[in-house]
Enzyme design. Structure first.
Site, PDB file in Angstrom:
ATOM      1  N   ARG A  54       0.976  -1.230  -0.035  1.00  0.00           N
ATOM      2  CA  ARG A  54      -0.471  -0.504   0.016  1.00  0.00           C
ATOM      3  C   ARG A  54       0.765   1.316   0.201  1.00  0.00           C
ATOM      4  O   ARG A  54      -0.109   2.258   0.562  1.00  0.00           O
ATOM      5  CB  ARG A  54      -0.742   0.253   1.369  1.00  0.00           C
ATOM      6  CG  ARG A  54      -1.824  -1.244   1.248  1.00  0.00           C
ATOM      7  CD  ARG A  54      -2.397  -0.878   0.274  1.00  0.00           C
ATOM      8  NE  ARG A  54      -3.426  -2.716   0.434  1.00  0.00           N
ATOM      9  CZ  ARG A  54      -3.372  -3.536  -0.606  1.00  0.00           C
ATOM     10  NH1 ARG A  54      -1.876  -3.527  -1.430  1.00  0.00           N
ATOM     11  NH2 ARG A  54      -4.258  -4.852   0.037  1.00  0.00           N
TER      12      ARG A  54
ATOM     13  N   SER B 176     -11.351  -1.449   2.223  1.00  0.00           N
ATOM     14  CA  SER B 176     -10.834  -2.148   3.929  1.00  0.00           C
ATOM     15  C   SER B 176     -10.492  -0.236   4.175  1.00  0.00           C
ATOM     16  O   SER B 176      -9.955  -0.105   3.547  1.00  0.00           O
ATOM     17  CB  SER B 176      -9.587  -2.601   3.372  1.00  0.00           C
ATOM     18  OG  SER B 176     -10.063  -3.882   2.764  1.00  0.00           O
TER      19      SER B 176
ATOM     20  N   GLU C   1      -6.129   1.940   6.169  1.00  0.00           N
ATOM     21  CA  GLU C   1      -5.885   2.078   4.396  1.00  0.00           C
ATOM     22  C   GLU C   1      -6.421   3.650   3.793  1.00  0.00           C
ATOM     23  O   GLU C   1      -6.587   3.576   2.575  1.00  0.00           O
ATOM     24  CB  GLU C   1      -6.572   0.607   3.903  1.00  0.00           C
ATOM     25  CG  GLU C   1      -5.703   0.872   2.980  1.00  0.00           C
ATOM     26  CD  GLU C   1      -6.096  -0.681   1.829  1.00  0.00           C
ATOM     27  OE1 GLU C   1      -6.863  -1.085   0.752  1.00  0.00           O
ATOM     28  OE2 GLU C   1      -5.579  -1.610   3.046  1.00  0.00           O
TER      29      GLU C   1
END
Length: 299
Positions: free
Chosen positions: A172, A222, A292
């Site tokens: 990420r 998410s 996230e």
């Protein structure tokens, strides 16, 4: 005045006090002072040039599927690279697509040309630019596994082509946000495959997504990153937080890793819920959940 100057070359596409509820999958957020969806890189350059002249802040977003916008909105100019910059070109085993191209559309092209390797990404509800910025991934695959090169616009308004190595891609993460680059397009490398096998894999992953994720509610995907050695959704479920609700923001009863908007949730409610989940999981399991979802706008 900045509005007049922008309208000289963009016309009625310069929107004022535009609700960000319309432009994010979470359906949350206040107004952007100025909102523009450019058609090509020259327009982006011109917008930034004018913004700098007036010392106006700029926020660049993609499909808005991983964003939580402040209830107070976003000051300055929002540039959304979306449906007006979504061209996809297939050449042999590579696909070059503009930053606004949806991953689902790229997946459909990959299937059409019998190219395998993109199946994991074909169901991610985002655009290629955003996926590259955060090295998006699902079901064991990541964008870095298939990325060849990326064309970006720098702060100095220069167009640069970066190799996958130069992007420093990890879980990420990429250098794009910290360097304040704007992704214009990207090229991915796939392999020749069989239509039926690729289609079967895409269908299987889409079914898994439908079974496990709360797709019937607005969300930003998410909410938390995967902590090393754990799964965020399981930690939240084990903490007894599934279904926990603050206002219209709720931890999904279907998947603990998703915070959903049950109708009219505010950014403040989502943030309060995120903080409650972080605090509870830290107290019970000693694990801090990093978000996230990206928060933008006026604090």
């Amino acid at each position: 005045m900045i509005i007049e100057e922008l309208k000289k070359f963009l016309g009625e596409r310069v929107l004022q006090q535009e609700s960000m509820v319309k432009h994010t999958s979470f359906r949350i957020g206040g107004n952007a002072d100025i909102y523009i969806s450019p058609h090509h890189s020259e327009e982006i350059k011109n917008i930034i040039f004018i913004a700098k002249k007036y010392d106006m802040p700029i926020t660049v977003i993609g499909n808005g599927s991983n964003l939580l916008v402040s209830d107070k909105g976003i000051r300055g100019i929002v540039i959304q690279i979306g449906k007006d910059m979504n061209e996809i070109t297939v050449k042999e085993q590579t696909i070059k697509a503009e930053a606004g191209a949806l991953l689902s559309a790229i997946g459909a092209e990959a299937l059409k040309y019998c190219l395998k390797g993109f199946e994991f990404a074909s169901g991610i509800p985002g655009s290629l630019g955003g996926a590259v910025c955060m090295n998006a991934g699902a079901y064991g695959g990541e964008i870095k596994d298939i990325l060849l090169e990326v064309e970006v616009l720098t702060k100095e308004l220069e167009i640069r082509t970066l190799s996958v190595e130069e992007l420093d891609l990890s879980y990420r993460h990429s250098i794009i946000p910290e360097k304040e680059y704007i992704v214009l397009n990207a090229t991915i490398q796939l392999e020749k495959g069989e239509y039926d096998i690729i289609q079967k894999e895409m269908t299987k992953l889409a079914e898994q997504r439908r079974e496990k994720q709360p797709l019937n509610f607005a969300s930003a995907g998410s909410t938390f990153k995967r902590p090393q050695g754990y799964f965020a959704g399981k930690l939240i479920s084990d903490a007894g937080l599934k279904g926990y609700q603050i206002g219209d923001a709720q931890v999904s009863e279907k998947h603990g890793g998703f915070v959903i908007n049950r109708g009219n949730a505010t950014c403040a409610e989502v943030l309060a819920l995120i903080e409650h989940c972080q605090k509870t999981v830290l107290e019970k399991f000693g694990v801090f959940l990093e978000t996230e979802v990206k928060m933008i706008g006026e604090k």
